[in-house]
Design an enzyme around this catalytic site. Sequence first.
Site: not given
Ligand code: LLP
Length: 463
Positions: A320, A323, A364, A391
């Site tokens: 999945e 990013r 982060y 702000c």
């Molecule tokens: N699958 C599940 C069950 C997830 O919870 C997530 C991300 C993904 C796939 C995708 O993860 P990726 O490949 O995009 O890293 N807002 C944070 C990231 C939170 C990710 C939440 N879950 C950031 O900006 O780094």
Amino acid sequence: MSRSAHPAGPRHADVLPEGHYAAPPADLNALDPKVWAQTVTRADDGVVSVGGIDVKALAEEFGTPAYFVDEADFRARARAWRTAFGQDADVFYAGKAFLSRAVVRWLHEEGLNLDVCSGGELATALSAGMPADRIAFHGNNKSTDEIHRAVEAGVGRIVLDSFQEIVRVAHIAQSLGRRQRVQIRVTVGVEAHTHEFIATAHEDQKFGIPLAGGQAAEAVRRALKLDGLELIGIHSHIGSQIFDTSGFEVAAHRVVGLLRDIRDEHGVELPEIDLGGGLGIAYTSADDPREPHEIAKALTEIVNRECDAARLRTPRISVEPGRAIVGPTAFTLYEVGTIKPLDGLRTYVSVDGGMSDNIRTALYDAEYSVALVSRTSEAEPMLARVVGKHCESGDIVVRDAFLPADLAPGDLIAVPATGAYCRSMASNYNHVLRPPVVAVNDGQARVIVRRETEEDLLRLDVG
Ligand code: LLP
């Protein structure tokens, strides 16, 4: 890293944090292809373009701040993941990274599936024509209404995240006369090497059902007994922005261990295993992400090896990535506003957006890079901090970066690798309007998410 004093502008040797920005890059005008979308180039006149359109023209037409997505790059990355995993695996794009109807159509056309985690994401996916059986529904606290809609729509799988949810989904499916395909999300106890807020497989957090103490095995027992559920596999997601596959190795080992125990106890071999997303991208030149084909090879080998050892048929693998597909394909374009040199410290460069369009730096400590894109400059590098218009002193977009010392109000600067978790986490803080997302491809630019307006804000305010 060198901590030498800066050649021009504020002296910063005493305050500069450790990191790759401790020394200015050799050429401030260069664009590192690692962090910029594929079609981004700087023309002879010094102006940067994407998809064949220069940023001055884009700013003129769409305003700033704005996110520009390189559609060809998005499609190429989606295809690369699809091809890397081949026909015996499924790639579910994680919609939380960034979702819009155009993106859903691109994914559909490129043969990817979609992971959604809310009613809103589900609605977006369905309204853009993603076949329901190619959608997976996630979340640690899905509402009854969300589950109902997902089952009714016929989603390909619901990923069960708690004991309560096992019962809830089974009841809803039964009430609709359905047998819902489900996976159980387990926490494997892996400490992924990433920021605490985005690590998800250690035990002390809210997601999934722990393998520890036999809880996941108990969840499987309960799910197998319920007529409304068809248990198709086990799911694990260990975190985000991860560069090495050792965490996945441990996760696969433990998940396959559970599959073996299930076979031994129930005589069933579950046909699927999902290893989640979380693969890292380059936010700055210091990051070295792996290519999809390397990741696919590593993950497939790990699962095959573990299954051979457990004498199990290799299950169908799914992943999945969010990013890793969308992150590198977009940049945020800002206009430079006030510039404040602070003697002995650094120069604060304010832009017309900020933490409302990119909360990741504040949340982060994320690192980004930045470049002057409306012209080149031969001026000395100046240690800068790119900040927004909110702000709060924590309203930082790029904590430490070098920009040319002749930077002036009205210049356009761009922050690359903002495709993931920037627009999707954008807010209206200070009643700042969320920027548009513009897809650029082959000399054509079109808005795929329009800029918010003051009317949009006032429409919600019904007091
Ligand atoms: N699958 C599940 C069950 C997830 O919870 C997530 C991300 C993904 C796939 C995708 O993860 P990726 O490949 O995009 O890293 N807002 C944070 C990231 C939170 C990710 C939440 N879950 C950031 O900006 O780094």
